[in-house]
Motif scaffolding. Structure first.
Motif, PDB file in Angstrom:
ATOM      1  N   GLU A  29     104.615 114.971  14.794  1.00 42.77           N
ATOM      2  CA  GLU A  29     105.139 115.435  16.078  1.00 42.77           C
ATOM      3  C   GLU A  29     105.281 116.957  16.096  1.00 42.77           C
ATOM      4  N   GLY A  30     104.642 117.581  17.074  1.00 44.83           N
ATOM      5  CA  GLY A  30     104.752 119.026  17.264  1.00 44.83           C
ATOM      6  C   GLY A  30     103.992 119.853  16.254  1.00 44.83           C
ATOM      7  N   GLN A  31     103.113 119.246  15.459  1.00 45.68           N
ATOM      8  CA  GLN A  31     102.364 119.996  14.454  1.00 45.68           C
ATOM      9  C   GLN A  31     100.890 119.627  14.556  1.00 45.68           C
ATOM     10  N   ALA A  32     100.069 120.600  14.947  1.00 46.55           N
ATOM     11  CA  ALA A  32      98.650 120.349  15.142  1.00 46.55           C
ATOM     12  C   ALA A  32      97.953 120.144  13.798  1.00 46.55           C
ATOM     13  N   ASP A  33      97.020 119.198  13.781  1.00 50.30           N
ATOM     14  CA  ASP A  33      96.203 118.913  12.598  1.00 50.30           C
ATOM     15  C   ASP A  33      97.037 118.551  11.376  1.00 50.30           C
ATOM     16  N   ARG A  34      98.186 117.963  11.602  1.00 48.16           N
ATOM     17  CA  ARG A  34      99.027 117.463  10.503  1.00 48.16           C
ATOM     18  C   ARG A  34      99.292 115.984  10.777  1.00 48.16           C
ATOM     19  N   TYR A  35      99.335 115.177   9.726  1.00 50.58           N
ATOM     20  CA  TYR A  35      99.446 113.739   9.913  1.00 50.58           C
ATOM     21  C   TYR A  35     100.499 113.146   8.975  1.00 50.58           C
ATOM     22  N   VAL A  59      93.512 107.249  12.791  1.00 51.43           N
ATOM     23  CA  VAL A  59      94.702 107.767  13.464  1.00 51.43           C
ATOM     24  C   VAL A  59      95.135 106.784  14.549  1.00 51.43           C
ATOM     25  N   TRP A  60      96.361 106.333  14.461  1.00 47.39           N
ATOM     26  CA  TRP A  60      96.903 105.471  15.507  1.00 47.39           C
ATOM     27  C   TRP A  60      97.551 106.350  16.581  1.00 47.39           C
ATOM     28  N   LEU A 318      99.723 115.139   5.530  1.00 40.35           N
ATOM     29  CA  LEU A 318      98.460 115.614   5.009  1.00 40.35           C
ATOM     30  C   LEU A 318      98.211 117.003   5.553  1.00 40.35           C
ATOM     31  N   ASP A 319      97.891 117.943   4.697  1.00 42.44           N
ATOM     32  CA  ASP A 319      97.503 119.258   5.169  1.00 42.44           C
ATOM     33  C   ASP A 319      96.560 119.875   4.146  1.00 42.44           C
ATOM     34  N   LEU A 341      98.700 116.564  -0.008  1.00 37.80           N
ATOM     35  CA  LEU A 341      99.947 115.985   0.443  1.00 37.80           C
ATOM     36  C   LEU A 341     101.122 116.929   0.262  1.00 37.80           C
ATOM     37  N   ARG A 342     102.025 116.902   1.204  1.00 34.83           N
ATOM     38  CA  ARG A 342     103.208 117.747   1.116  1.00 34.83           C
ATOM     39  C   ARG A 342     104.434 116.933   1.477  1.00 34.83           C
ATOM     40  N   GLN A 343     105.483 117.109   0.694  1.00 33.06           N
ATOM     41  CA  GLN A 343     106.736 116.392   0.939  1.00 33.06           C
ATOM     42  C   GLN A 343     107.410 116.940   2.188  1.00 33.06           C
TER      43      GLN A 343
END
Length: 352
Positions: A29-35, A59-60, A318-319, A341-343
């Motif tokens: 939410e609110g972050q482009a190209d991040r999942y 992507v759902w 994911l970034d 991956l990032r926490q």
């Protein structure tokens, strides 16, 4: 829940044929190209072990909370323990502000059902929950034995959990120790927890000495049957009986008849046999007719003595950075994974 054997099979499959099923993600939410990963943590961990830095994903187009609920509803063949359901309910309650009534509606359950499973997460200390996640303690053991102990003594609960993990106790062994603890005095409880090896040794010796098929074992089996029937009766308390459709009611009656027949057979087996009274042989004045008449009379009189049978988490993103992820379940990716991956601080567990 961790399943090391399944993880090893997954790793071997990825080596042999590569990734066959994409992971499931939703847009952060609110972050482009991040999942945010919804399903696929085990595949990501395995790919990281193999030094891969990319993963196929689908992507759902929905919110994270909706995706978590949908993912759970699609896992029809995967059995969840009550503790795992409690983790998911706590996630939805704490992160997405779902109230008890909303959770009950989403899961098509009662509010009390939701409350009981949330209580499991609240009662068991986090350290013990972590041991359950890692497979050191069986989930069934934690629910049946550690939860009631935690309600009485957190210290004893933690010590008992250490014993279960150290001795790799199955449900039977854990049940023996819990039963002895529950019935024992404070001094006896302390002795059991101080020297569990001696307790288990004593139990094994007692089992070796006990002959197979003893009356004590029969009584234990019957006590278990009574407990199961009592639990079934509680399920029918109140308006629950009206929830059975015709087919379910018919199936229930069939099972009841089977139980009644089995109990009738057991009742006949344990009835003491009635041995006929032995009279001396006929005398000179006893005719054969008189002897037969007496025998028939005794047979009729003894008929009344015949046995009567009764009615028979944390989410990750994911970034493109080279940071690793580590969550409360210990699903940390190796530092060799260059990728992906990032926490996310403050976020809790999603489905693996």
């Amino acid at each position: 829940m961790r399943h090391p054997a399944r993880q090893r099979r997954l790793l071997a499959s990825l080596v042999e044929v590569g990734q066959q099923t994409p992971i499931v993600v939703v847009e952060a939410e609110g972050q482009a190209d991040r999942y945010v990963v919804i399903d696929g943590y085990k595949r990501i961990a395995a790919l990281g072990q193999l030094g891969r830095d990319t993963v196929e994903a689908v992507v759902w187009p929905m919110s994270e909370a909706a995706a978590v609920l949908l993912d759970r509803s699609l896992r029809l063949s995967e059995h969840e323990t009550a503790l795992e359901v409690g983790w998911l309910l706590a996630e939805l309650e704490q992160r997405f502000d779902y109230g008890l009534e909303e959770l009950a509606r989403r899961f098509d359950r009662s509010v009390s059902w939701v409350s009981r499973r949330l209580a499991l997460v609240e009662v068991l200390p986090e350290a013990i929950q972590q041991q359950v996640r890692e497979g050191k303690i069986l989930a069934q053991v934690a629910l049946k034995f550690l939860v009631p102990v935690a309600r009485q003594s957190l210290e004893d609960c933690q010590r008992m959990a250490e014993i279960f993990a150290q001795h790799h106790c199955d449900t039977r062994e854990a049940g023996q120790l819990y039963a002895a603890w529950r019935k024992g005095s404070p001094a006896a409880r302390k002795r059991i927890l101080d020297d569990p090896a001696l307790f288990f040794k004593t139990q094994r010796q007692a089992e070796e000495k006990a002959p197979a098929g003893t009356g004590a074992e029969l009584l234990r089996d019957l006590e278990m049957a009574v407990a199961i029937v009592t639990r079934a009766q509680r399920r029918l308390a109140g308006a629950a009986a009206t929830e059975l459709d015709d087919q379910q009611a018919k199936a229930a009656r069939y099972q009841i008849e089977r139980i009644q027949k089995q109990l009738h057979r057991i009742d006949e087996e344990i009835q003491p046999e009635k041995k006929p009274h032995v009279e001396p042989g006929t005398t000179d004045h006893d005719s054969g007719t008189e002897y037969a008449a007496r025998e028939q009379t005794r047979d009729r009189a003894g008929a009344g003595n015949l046995a009567r049978g009764g009615a028979q988490s944390s989410t990750i993103q994911l970034d493109g950075t080279a940071r690793t992820a580590s969550n409360r379940e210990g699903r940390a990716l190796p530092a060799t994974d260059p990728g992906a991956l990032r926490q996310v601080p403050g976020e809790s567990r999603a489905s693996p």
